[in-house]
Scaffold this motif. Structure first.
Motif, PDB file in Angstrom:
ATOM      1  N   SER A 129       0.852  -1.186   0.000  1.00  0.00           N
ATOM      2  CA  SER A 129       0.000   0.000   0.000  1.00  0.00           C
ATOM      3  C   SER A 129       0.888   1.235   0.000  1.00  0.00           C
ATOM      4  O   SER A 129       1.135   1.842   1.028  1.00  0.00           O
ATOM      5  N   THR A 130       1.381   1.598  -1.141  1.00  0.00           N
ATOM      6  CA  THR A 130       2.339   2.701  -1.234  1.00  0.00           C
ATOM      7  C   THR A 130       1.671   4.057  -1.094  1.00  0.00           C
ATOM      8  O   THR A 130       2.308   5.038  -0.731  1.00  0.00           O
ATOM      9  N   ILE A 131       0.374   4.152  -1.407  1.00  0.00           N
ATOM     10  CA  ILE A 131      -0.332   5.425  -1.302  1.00  0.00           C
ATOM     11  C   ILE A 131      -1.136   5.414  -0.012  1.00  0.00           C
ATOM     12  O   ILE A 131      -2.031   4.584   0.177  1.00  0.00           O
ATOM     13  N   LYS A 132      -0.801   6.332   0.878  1.00  0.00           N
ATOM     14  CA  LYS A 132      -1.475   6.373   2.176  1.00  0.00           C
ATOM     15  C   LYS A 132      -2.892   6.919   1.999  1.00  0.00           C
ATOM     16  O   LYS A 132      -3.107   7.940   1.377  1.00  0.00           O
ATOM     17  N   SER A 133      -3.837   6.217   2.552  1.00  0.00           N
ATOM     18  CA  SER A 133      -5.218   6.649   2.429  1.00  0.00           C
ATOM     19  C   SER A 133      -5.494   7.828   3.351  1.00  0.00           C
ATOM     20  O   SER A 133      -4.770   8.058   4.320  1.00  0.00           O
ATOM     21  N   SER A 134      -6.562   8.555   3.055  1.00  0.00           N
ATOM     22  CA  SER A 134      -6.945   9.684   3.895  1.00  0.00           C
ATOM     23  C   SER A 134      -7.487   9.165   5.221  1.00  0.00           C
ATOM     24  O   SER A 134      -8.015   8.051   5.303  1.00  0.00           O
ATOM     25  N   PRO A 135      -7.367   9.973   6.280  1.00  0.00           N
ATOM     26  CA  PRO A 135      -7.898   9.547   7.583  1.00  0.00           C
ATOM     27  C   PRO A 135      -9.385   9.247   7.488  1.00  0.00           C
ATOM     28  O   PRO A 135     -10.125   9.901   6.743  1.00  0.00           O
ATOM     29  N   ASN A 136      -9.827   8.254   8.250  1.00  0.00           N
ATOM     30  CA  ASN A 136     -11.235   7.880   8.173  1.00  0.00           C
ATOM     31  C   ASN A 136     -12.117   8.912   8.864  1.00  0.00           C
ATOM     32  O   ASN A 136     -11.663   9.701   9.702  1.00  0.00           O
ATOM     33  N   ALA A 137     -13.362   8.914   8.499  1.00  0.00           N
ATOM     34  CA  ALA A 137     -14.302   9.931   8.981  1.00  0.00           C
ATOM     35  C   ALA A 137     -14.471   9.862  10.497  1.00  0.00           C
ATOM     36  O   ALA A 137     -14.638  10.887  11.167  1.00  0.00           O
ATOM     37  N   GLU A 138     -14.454   8.633  11.041  1.00  0.00           N
ATOM     38  CA  GLU A 138     -14.611   8.493  12.498  1.00  0.00           C
ATOM     39  C   GLU A 138     -13.489   9.186  13.246  1.00  0.00           C
ATOM     40  O   GLU A 138     -13.724   9.903  14.228  1.00  0.00           O
ATOM     41  N   ALA A 139     -12.232   9.006  12.775  1.00  0.00           N
ATOM     42  CA  ALA A 139     -11.095   9.646  13.431  1.00  0.00           C
ATOM     43  C   ALA A 139     -11.193  11.159  13.338  1.00  0.00           C
ATOM     44  O   ALA A 139     -10.906  11.888  14.299  1.00  0.00           O
ATOM     45  N   ILE A 140     -11.627  11.660  12.168  1.00  0.00           N
ATOM     46  CA  ILE A 140     -11.765  13.111  12.005  1.00  0.00           C
ATOM     47  C   ILE A 140     -12.834  13.650  12.944  1.00  0.00           C
ATOM     48  O   ILE A 140     -12.664  14.709  13.571  1.00  0.00           O
ATOM     49  N   ALA A 141     -13.931  12.932  13.068  1.00  0.00           N
ATOM     50  CA  ALA A 141     -15.004  13.376  13.968  1.00  0.00           C
ATOM     51  C   ALA A 141     -14.525  13.415  15.415  1.00  0.00           C
ATOM     52  O   ALA A 141     -14.851  14.345  16.169  1.00  0.00           O
ATOM     53  N   ILE A 142     -13.744  12.423  15.807  1.00  0.00           N
ATOM     54  CA  ILE A 142     -13.230  12.382  17.182  1.00  0.00           C
ATOM     55  C   ILE A 142     -12.309  13.564  17.444  1.00  0.00           C
ATOM     56  O   ILE A 142     -12.419  14.262  18.459  1.00  0.00           O
ATOM     57  N   LEU A 143     -11.396  13.801  16.496  1.00  0.00           N
ATOM     58  CA  LEU A 143     -10.462  14.907  16.677  1.00  0.00           C
ATOM     59  C   LEU A 143     -11.155  16.259  16.582  1.00  0.00           C
ATOM     60  O   LEU A 143     -10.703  17.238  17.191  1.00  0.00           O
ATOM     61  N   SER A 144     -12.225  16.335  15.827  1.00  0.00           N
ATOM     62  CA  SER A 144     -12.965  17.599  15.730  1.00  0.00           C
ATOM     63  C   SER A 144     -13.525  18.020  17.079  1.00  0.00           C
ATOM     64  O   SER A 144     -13.711  19.214  17.338  1.00  0.00           O
ATOM     65  N   ASP A 145     -13.785  17.066  17.944  1.00  0.00           N
ATOM     66  CA  ASP A 145     -14.220  17.372  19.307  1.00  0.00           C
ATOM     67  C   ASP A 145     -13.036  17.539  20.255  1.00  0.00           C
ATOM     68  O   ASP A 145     -13.061  18.403  21.145  1.00  0.00           O
ATOM     69  N   ALA A 146     -12.003  16.688  20.052  1.00  0.00           N
ATOM     70  CA  ALA A 146     -10.894  16.683  21.008  1.00  0.00           C
ATOM     71  C   ALA A 146      -9.979  17.901  20.860  1.00  0.00           C
ATOM     72  O   ALA A 146      -9.557  18.504  21.857  1.00  0.00           O
ATOM     73  N   LEU A 147      -9.654  18.274  19.609  1.00  0.00           N
ATOM     74  CA  LEU A 147      -8.688  19.348  19.410  1.00  0.00           C
ATOM     75  C   LEU A 147      -9.160  20.683  19.984  1.00  0.00           C
ATOM     76  O   LEU A 147      -8.387  21.361  20.680  1.00  0.00           O
ATOM     77  N   PRO A 148     -10.414  21.112  19.752  1.00  0.00           N
ATOM     78  CA  PRO A 148     -10.835  22.372  20.379  1.00  0.00           C
ATOM     79  C   PRO A 148     -10.746  22.345  21.901  1.00  0.00           C
ATOM     80  O   PRO A 148     -10.398  23.368  22.528  1.00  0.00           O
ATOM     81  N   ALA A 149     -11.051  21.192  22.487  1.00  0.00           N
ATOM     82  CA  ALA A 149     -10.962  21.095  23.947  1.00  0.00           C
ATOM     83  C   ALA A 149      -9.515  21.250  24.426  1.00  0.00           C
ATOM     84  O   ALA A 149      -9.236  21.958  25.400  1.00  0.00           O
ATOM     85  N   ILE A 150      -8.603  20.583  23.723  1.00  0.00           N
ATOM     86  CA  ILE A 150      -7.186  20.692  24.106  1.00  0.00           C
ATOM     87  C   ILE A 150      -6.691  22.120  23.905  1.00  0.00           C
ATOM     88  O   ILE A 150      -5.976  22.681  24.743  1.00  0.00           O
ATOM     89  N   LEU A 151      -7.072  22.739  22.782  1.00  0.00           N
ATOM     90  CA  LEU A 151      -6.635  24.108  22.509  1.00  0.00           C
ATOM     91  C   LEU A 151      -7.186  25.089  23.545  1.00  0.00           C
ATOM     92  O   LEU A 151      -6.460  25.948  24.051  1.00  0.00           O
ATOM     93  N   GLN A 152      -8.453  24.972  23.839  1.00  0.00           N
ATOM     94  CA  GLN A 152      -9.055  25.910  24.782  1.00  0.00           C
ATOM     95  C   GLN A 152      -8.376  25.830  26.145  1.00  0.00           C
ATOM     96  O   GLN A 152      -8.031  26.852  26.744  1.00  0.00           O
TER      97      GLN A 152
END
Length: 1039
Positions: free
Chosen positions: A817-840
């Protein structure tokens, strides 16, 4: 001495008042003065010294009767020359030079203190460095002319040599602060050439006084000059120095005041002169070997005599080891040669072998190192150098391309290796004896420092034994095993256990040199003949060493036959396991036993899997083992469980993990009633769970598995999935997760609990290829970490968040698998909640005044976490709530001005990753341009100010990478911003000229090569900081 006309003439009252200030500040009676008064007096003196009129205090102060006033006078002239030279009239410089020469001669002849003389010597040297540099020189041949002037005034040779010594020191250090101009390098060479021109003068002065008692002082001067003197200047000194090693008459005792300085100077010649690194064998090596042949053994035999002879013996040992370091290649080449030493009737091998016997005698001095003697440790490094040289000589001879099978060199090589083998065999015997601990009644009289020093010595001996093993191989192991067997025959009667322990320590020390293959001698060690006869009760020291030896050799057991069944006869592996387990209940041995068991089980999982029943019995009998070591024992058991088929892993995992989780839950329940006790129990249970999780992790690194999975791998993965879906394992993982959540809710602010939780979470999360029955998903754990950060922000939680972010975006399972796939939607959704909390949480805390400076660990971990997000999920930054990205970038720009290196490096790395990944992302489109247009200029300003001195120099490379990334992605904007920033009135003050700034901008913008950008930025940083042309500046660039 009268006041010269070119210096300011001060009223006598001012001179007296200044002298009184010095006496108040530095006289013995000043101990009664308060610290505030002391600082005030010193400040007043400093202010006086800064004024031009202070030149007029030099002569009156030097003529004063008080030593402190005299010292301040000498110090003043030194400081004025070094610091205030620009204000001194250039036309008066020759007069100052002549005055200083007169002051020095008068100070020497009048018997002034050496401290004052040193100040004056430093002052005249500083003046010479001001006048003699340049073309034409304002003081050519200043060293020679100064010595000639002082000699004409009757200054004794001893003082001349002290002056020359200080000259060498000052000139060597002057290039660190030398003139900053394009000719700086030439000026330094000019000064060093002046030293070289004066070196014959040094040698003549030493030669004329070498037999006088003043030699000790003279040698210091030679130390400073010897590495600068040309070969022909040093050579005449060597016979004189060797002559000084002899007693004054054949019947007289050696004088350490003469012997030691002569020995030290010979050591310096062998280390720092043109005769270093093996040069000068006919001039230096062979004459010293002849001297050792006559005097070495005599001095060694007298070392137990009066103390002054012990000092001579210590110096002799240093001389021997220095010659060994210097001439090891000569020894390796001539140890069996047939050549005579020129000028004598002795053969080279005779002298070399005598030298080796002498060195071995010092290696094996009677007594215990650090208590009875201090010399044996000094000899250890030689044996490594000799072993390396022996292999080099072999290589050189083979390279000659001779016919090996028929050449006489074969016999010569056999003879040489026979001698070398005999030498190292004796070394092995000597070192075995030296590492033996004393009897307990003697050991009790040792201080803690002596015990620690002896322990360090034993480790150093272990390193030397590795070199001996490369020569002796199995002969070395055979000697040690025979030694143990002989001592076991009468160990009880003659209390041989300390000697056996020493032999076991030696065997343990050479493990890393042994090939990982079956070895009958090692099998004999762990068989019934030796391991079976070692004590299992009492004798803690020998048992502790054997436990350590077993753990050290854990990987060797993998070379044995793995087809072991519970009904077969005990193998060496099971012998070792049995020996280790027997020591677990004993408090003094439990730590060593638990460590060894963990190593054994981790390395031999497959071989031990058939014995899982025995490990179940071990788990049932853990009641007698201290709680602090149970985690290691359970990790050992888990390592064996991992080798079972997944379905068979379930019952033993439940058996060992459920009780731990129950204890953890009980401790959480009692946190409010018994917080201290609950905290201790929780930490132990968390550590135990982490140990079990580590034990269940496969030993094969998943990153090294490059081939595509086979049907067998896929079948194994399916079995693992089925076992993980077993309702019992699902419930166990839920219980562990709930316990982690409860612990965070109650104890997230406790540092020790946080560390234990971090270790557990790291061990129970994994990449897909490393999944175990206990592995927990990263997503819900990241949510818990966000809660922990909101409750109590620490670097531990932020570092853990970084690890979990990586888990959310695992690498592709196969290289195909030489071409790395894009991050899955579940991971993006999780980080969309986690990153603002960490930043704040983080930005709120770091936005307080002084928070960035006072919390470098949090700053480093914060930007490290964001760097992982930028690498794996860069688009999320541009989906943050309004204002969040702006607040983050403002914090990052402020962090670029921090002085703490690791914080600054983490910030640079994050910003570089964010800019680069944004620019390379197709889905973000023009976002990269918008990002740089909004924040590029303040980032570049911080970077350029960092180059000019705001940032620590150790972070320059990271600032350069950030600059290079922005310049390569946005060259037009970079040119405009750099010109605006560098030539702005408010740019940080630096030594960079407008020409240097323009050249820097041109080099950065005109280059498409990161290397060229890096070189231009490094050069600008040196110029801006005033370090261009200095050895300090360029040395730090090349580090």
């Amino acid at each position: 001495m009268a006041q010269p006309s070119f210096l300011p003439a001060l009223p006598q009252s001012d001179v007296v008042q200044a002298a009184q200030l010095i006496q108040q500040a530095y006289s013995p009676s000043s101990v009664q003065v308060s610290s505030d008064t002391q600082r005030r007096l010193q400040q007043e003196l400093f202010d006086i010294q800064k004024r031009y009129e202070a030149w007029g205090l030099v002569i009156p102060f030097l003529n004063h009767e008080d030593f402190n006033v005299q010292f301040f006078g000498a110090h003043t002239v030194q400081v004025k020359i070094a610091r205030d030279w620009e204000s001194f009239p250039p036309d008066d410089a020759p007069f100052l030079r002549d005055l200083l020469l007169e002051l020095i001669s008068h100070a020497v002849l009048s018997g002034k203190n050496k401290v004052i003389l040193r100040k004056l010597f430093v002052a005249i040297t500083s003046l010479a460095l001001k006048l003699a540099t340049g073309t034409p020189s304002g003081w050519p041949d200043w060293i020679v002319s100064t010595v000639e002037f002082l000699s004409s005034r009757g200054v004794p040779t001893r003082s001349l040599l002290e002056f020359l010594s200080i000259v060498a020191e000052e000139v060597e250090s002057a290039d660190l602060v030398g003139p900053r101009n394009p000719d700086d390098s030439a000026i330094r060479m000019q000064m060093k050439q002046t030293l070289l021109d004066a070196s014959p003068l040094v040698v003549r002065a030493i030669t004329g006084t070498i037999s006088q008692p003043l030699w000790a002082s003279h040698s210091f001067c030679l130390w400073s000059n010897v590495h600068l003197a040309v070969l022909s200047d040093i050579t005449p000194l060597i016979p004189l120095l060797i002559l000084l090693l002899n007693p004054s008459t054949p019947d007289a005792e050696l004088d350490p005041d003469v012997f030691t300085p002569a020995s030290d100077t010979l050591q310096e010649i062998m280390s720092c002169s043109p005769l270093a690194a093996g040069a000068g064998t006919a001039t230096l090596t062979e004459p010293l070997l002849l001297w050792f042949d006559v005097w070495g053994s005599r001095i060694l035999r007298s070392s137990s005599s009066p103390e002054h002879l012990t000092d001579v013996s210590h110096s002799l040992c240093k001389l021997i080891t220095t010659l060994g370091d210097h001439s090891n290649t000569y020894f390796a080449s001539n140890i069996t040669s047939h050549k005579l030493v020129p000028g004598s009737q002795q053969m080279r091998p005779q002298l070399i072998q005598g030298f080796l016997r002498l060195l071995l005698s010092y290696t094996g001095l009677p007594g215990y190192y650090g208590v009875d003697e201090e010399e044996s440790e000094m000899t250890l490094g030689f044996w490594y150098l000799l072993q390396e040289s022996l292999w080099s000589v072999d290589f050189d001879e083979d390279a000659e391309g001779r016919e090996v099978s028929s050449s006489p060199l074969v016999e010569e090589e056999q003879n040489r290796m026979a001698v070398v083998h005999a030498v190292y065999a004796e070394l092995v015997k000597v070192l075995r004896r030296k590492v033996a601990w004393p009897p307990q009644n003697v050991l009790e009289s040792w201080t803690r420092d002596q015990v620690e020093k002896f322990q360090v010595y034993r480790r150093d001996v272990g390193d030397t034994l590795i070199n001996a093993y490369y020569i002796l191989r199995n002969d070395m192991l055979a000697y040690y095993l025979n030694d143990i067997q002989e001592r076991l025959l009468h160990s009880a009667a003659q209390n041989e256990w300390e000697e056996i322990e020493a032999t076991l320590h030696c065997i343990m020390s050479v493990q890393e040199a042994l090939p990982l293959e079956d070895n009958p001698l090692v099998s004999q060690l762990f068989g019934s003949e030796i391991l079976g006869n070692l004590p299992r009760v009492g004798q803690d020291r020998v048992r502790r060493t054997m436990l350590g030896l077993i753990g050290t050799y854990a990987s060797w057991f993998t070379t044995q036959n793995k087809a072991i069944s519970p009904t077969s006869s005990p193998s060496v592996l099971m012998n070792a396991i049995s020996y280790v387990v027997a020591a677990l209940p004993e408090p003094s041995l439990c730590l060593s036993a638990a460590n060894s068991l963990r190593d054994l089980c981790d390395a031999n999982r497959v071989a031990l899997a058939p014995h899982i029943g025995a490990f179940g019995e071990l788990h049932a009998g853990l009641t007698g083992i201290p709680e602090t070591e149970k985690s290691k024992v359970l990790q050992s058991i888990a390592s064996v469980i991992q080798a079972l088929p997944p379905q068979e892993e379930i019952p033993p995992i439940l058996a060992i993990v459920n009780p731990v989780v129950e204890k953890l839950v009980q401790a959480l329940g009692s946190s409010s009633q018994l917080p201290d006790e609950a905290r201790s129990v929780m930490i132990l249970q968390l550590q135990t769970l982490a140990g079990v999780s580590k034990g269940l992790t496969r030993t094969t690194d998943s990153l090294l598995v490059l081939e595509e999975s086979s049907p067998a791998d896929q079948a194994e993965a399916e079995l693992l999935r089925q076992a993980r879906n077993d309702y019992r394992m699902v419930k166990l993982r839920e219980d562990i997760f709930n316990a982690i959540r409860s612990t965070i809710e109650i104890w997230s602010g406790d540092a020790s609990v946080s560390d234990a939780l971090s270790d557990l979470i790291r061990s129970v999360t994994s990449l897909p290829s490393d999944t175990t029955l206990l592995s927990l998903p990263a997503a819900p754990l990241l949510g818990l970490i966000c809660i922990a950060c909101q409750r109590h922000l620490t670097a531990v939680w932020l570092s853990l968040a970084k690890s979990l972010v990586i888990q959310l975006d695992p690498p592709p399972p196969f290289v195909a698998s030489t071409i790395k796939s894009s991050p899955n939607a579940e991971a993006i959704a999780i980080l969309s909640d986690a990153l603002p909390a960490i930043l704040q949480t983080s930005l709120s805390m770091l936005g307080r005044p002084g928070a960035l400076e006072s919390n470098p660990d949090i700053v480093q971990a914060f930007f490290g976490c964001l760097d992982s997000v930028a690498k794996h999920f860069v688009a999320i930054f541009y989906e943050l709530p309004p204002g969040a990205l702006d607040a983050l970038m403002q914090c990052a720009v402020r962090s670029l001005s921090l002085q703490e290196r690791y914080s600054l490096v983490a910030t640079c790395t994050f910003l570089e990753t964010l800019v680069r990944r944004t620019a390379s992302s197709d889905e973000l489109g023009d976002t990269s341009t918008a990002l740089v247009h909004q924040y590029g200029q303040p980032i570049l300003r911080a970077v350029l100010c960092g180059f000019a001195g705001v940032a620590p120099r150790s972070a320059t490379a990271n600032l350069i990478e950030l600059l290079s990334t922005i310049a390569s992605k946005h060259p037009a904007e970079t040119r405009e911003w750099m010109n605006g920033i560098l030539f702005a009135d408010d740019f940080v003050e630096s030594r960079a000229t407008p020409e240097a700034k323009r050249a820097f901008v041109k080099a950065v913008i005109g280059s498409r090569s990161p290397k060229k950008t890096r070189e231009a930025a490094q050069q600008f940083a040196l110029i801006a900081r005033g370090l261009e042309g200095t050895s300090f500046g360029y040395a730090s660039v090349t580090m």
